[in-house]
Design a protein around this motif. Structure first.
Motif, PDB file in Angstrom:
ATOM      1  N   ASP A   8      -6.145 -12.048   3.250  1.00  0.00           N
ATOM      2  CA  ASP A   8      -5.587 -11.738   1.932  1.00  0.00           C
ATOM      3  C   ASP A   8      -4.616 -10.565   1.982  1.00  0.00           C
ATOM      4  N   ALA A   9      -4.107 -10.225   3.153  1.00  0.00           N
ATOM      5  CA  ALA A   9      -3.167  -9.119   3.262  1.00  0.00           C
ATOM      6  C   ALA A   9      -1.757  -9.599   2.918  1.00  0.00           C
ATOM      7  N   LEU A  10      -1.117  -8.914   1.959  1.00  0.00           N
ATOM      8  CA  LEU A  10       0.258  -9.210   1.562  1.00  0.00           C
ATOM      9  C   LEU A  10       1.130  -8.025   1.957  1.00  0.00           C
ATOM     10  N   VAL A  11       2.187  -8.288   2.694  1.00  0.00           N
ATOM     11  CA  VAL A  11       3.125  -7.241   3.097  1.00  0.00           C
ATOM     12  C   VAL A  11       4.363  -7.340   2.227  1.00  0.00           C
ATOM     13  N   LEU A  12       4.807  -6.197   1.688  1.00  0.00           N
ATOM     14  CA  LEU A  12       5.977  -6.116   0.832  1.00  0.00           C
ATOM     15  C   LEU A  12       7.034  -5.245   1.489  1.00  0.00           C
ATOM     16  N   ALA A  13       8.300  -5.638   1.317  1.00  0.00           N
ATOM     17  CA  ALA A  13       9.426  -4.876   1.850  1.00  0.00           C
ATOM     18  C   ALA A  13      10.379  -4.531   0.724  1.00  0.00           C
ATOM     19  N   GLY A  14      10.955  -3.326   0.801  1.00  0.00           N
ATOM     20  CA  GLY A  14      11.881  -2.909  -0.244  1.00  0.00           C
ATOM     21  C   GLY A  14      12.545  -1.599   0.086  1.00  0.00           C
ATOM     22  N   GLY A  16      10.635   0.869   2.210  1.00  0.00           N
ATOM     23  CA  GLY A  16      10.130   0.381   3.469  1.00  0.00           C
ATOM     24  C   GLY A  16       9.056  -0.666   3.292  1.00  0.00           C
ATOM     25  N   LEU A  17       8.056  -0.618   4.169  1.00  0.00           N
ATOM     26  CA  LEU A  17       7.024  -1.652   4.254  1.00  0.00           C
ATOM     27  C   LEU A  17       5.681  -1.103   3.778  1.00  0.00           C
ATOM     28  N   ARG A  18       4.960  -1.931   3.007  1.00  0.00           N
ATOM     29  CA  ARG A  18       3.612  -1.540   2.595  1.00  0.00           C
ATOM     30  C   ARG A  18       2.744  -2.782   2.532  1.00  0.00           C
ATOM     31  N   GLN A  19       1.450  -2.563   2.613  1.00  0.00           N
ATOM     32  CA  GLN A  19       0.477  -3.654   2.646  1.00  0.00           C
ATOM     33  C   GLN A  19      -0.477  -3.514   1.485  1.00  0.00           C
ATOM     34  N   LEU A  20      -0.848  -4.633   0.881  1.00  0.00           N
ATOM     35  CA  LEU A  20      -1.874  -4.605  -0.149  1.00  0.00           C
ATOM     36  C   LEU A  20      -2.754  -5.840  -0.027  1.00  0.00           C
ATOM     37  N   ARG A  21      -3.904  -5.789  -0.661  1.00  0.00           N
ATOM     38  CA  ARG A  21      -4.851  -6.896  -0.639  1.00  0.00           C
ATOM     39  C   ARG A  21      -4.721  -7.708  -1.916  1.00  0.00           C
ATOM     40  N   LEU A  22      -4.656  -9.025  -1.759  1.00  0.00           N
ATOM     41  CA  LEU A  22      -4.647  -9.887  -2.923  1.00  0.00           C
ATOM     42  C   LEU A  22      -6.045  -9.968  -3.512  1.00  0.00           C
TER      43      LEU A  22
END
Length: 358
Positions: A342-348, A351-357
């Motif tokens: 359930d790890a979602l990686v976001l870019a913007g 930079g890069l960050r990870q969150l849990r769905l």
């Protein structure tokens, strides 16, 4: 000169279009096409605008030619070797080893080692001449064809203007057959893994040469989306990208979905869903008037959309409805990719960050 989208993220964050320029370092010109990307200890915190999976590995691309890869679901990142410092916009891997990235200055990069090192296959200095040679050869056998005459004229202008036209997305069907799309209806196909490219501008229902922002498959269908509500679907028998009507005339930035349910998304929270292969589209009310800039699909079939501000919306009914995930730290987002579990990686921009769905 016509103003066009810099990247999906930058255009939305700045609420304006930005012209393409090349940097001047000190007082001496340094062409970004001939300047390798600089290594940086903070590359993972710089502006990144594209994400993809290469097997279990994650790949991120962004400004100044930065490409990073992670083997632990986005917790730690290493910087790849890249031969240009042009801004990169999108990346796609056809297999765990073979991948391509595209961006400004007509750049197309290729990796055969899961994203650790990259080589240049195409740049904007070649795009115009390739188009001019291709359409001149066609015109020689059909000298009275007004459409081909116009294509030759357009190609000559691209040669004269130089390497300033961006590619905005890339997708490969396998390690041989792939497509790239970009500004002003730029669309090319390769059948040999990017060793050569064939222009397909005459194979699109896009007479106004609108910018093409994304291409992706949903099931067996390949869609392209762009400005002014443009949605096209590939007719594989004819090789033509045929327009399909939607009830919206604003820009679409992406395509997502699963077999039997395709979604296109874009400005002001506009999302439309088709369950008949793109013949008809119904609006999905998100209750969020912010542009949707990124998407991904989980292994168990949940469809994820992300807004320009970082709101994460999840559908468990094949895109018929979405729920906003709570307790999400908002930050501008340009790309999203589900990693493991359930790890979602976001870019913007940050930079890069990870969150849990949830």
């Amino acid at each position: 000169m016509t103003m066009i989208k810099w990247t999906l993220f930058a255009a939305l964050a700045a609420a304006m279009a930005v012209p393409f320029t090349r940097p001047v370092i000190a007082s001496e010109f340094a062409d970004v096409l001939d300047t390798p990307a600089l290594r940086s200890n903070i590359a993972a915190q710089s502006t990144l605008t594209g994400l993809a999976r290469a097997g279990e590995r994650l790949i991120a691309v962004g400004q100044r030619g930065h490409i990073l890869y992670s083997d632990d679901a986005g917790q730690h990142w290493q910087q790849a070797q890249v031969p240009v410092s042009s801004d990169l916009v999108a990346v796609h891997f056809a297999t765990a080893q073979q991948g391509w990235a595209v961006g400004h200055d007509g750049v197309v990069l290729h990796s055969s080692d899961a994203g650790q090192t990259w080589s240049r296959q195409l740049d904007g200095r070649q795009v115009g001449p390739i188009m001019l040679d291709y359409y001149q050869h066609q015109l020689a056998s059909q000298p009275d064809d007004s459409g081909l005459q116009a294509r030759v004229g357009d190609a000559q202008r691209m040669v004269d203007e130089g390497a300033d036209k961006p590619f905005l997305d890339v997708w490969f069907e396998n390690d041989r057959v792939g497509y790239i799309v970009g500004a002003f209806n730029l669309i090319f196909r390769t059948d040999n893994g990017g060793l050569s490219w064939t222009p397909l501008l005459e194979h699109t229902d896009n007479p106004n040469a609108l910018n093409l922002y994304a291409l992706r498959p949903v099931g067996d269908d390949l869609f392209v989306v762009g400005e002014q509500g443009l949605v096209m679907k590939l007719d594989r028998a004819s090789g033509r990208f045929n327009a399909t009507l939607t009830p919206y005339n604003g820009s679409f930035f992406g395509i997502t979905g699963k077999p039997g349910a395709a979604l296109v998304f874009g400005l002001r929270g506009n999302v439309f869903r088709s369950t008949d292969g793109g013949t008809s589209w119904n609006k999905i009310d998100l209750g969020l008037p912010l542009s949707i800039t990124a998407s991904s699909v989980t292994a168990d079939g949940r469809i994820v959309l992300v807004s320009q501000a970082g709101h994460v919306l999840v559908s468990v009914d094949d895109g018929a409805s979405f729920q906003i995930q709570t307790h999400t730290a908002l930050a501008p987002v340009a790309a999203a990719q589900v990693a493991t579990g359930d790890a979602l990686v976001l870019a913007g921009a940050r930079g890069l960050r990870q969150l849990r769905l949830e």
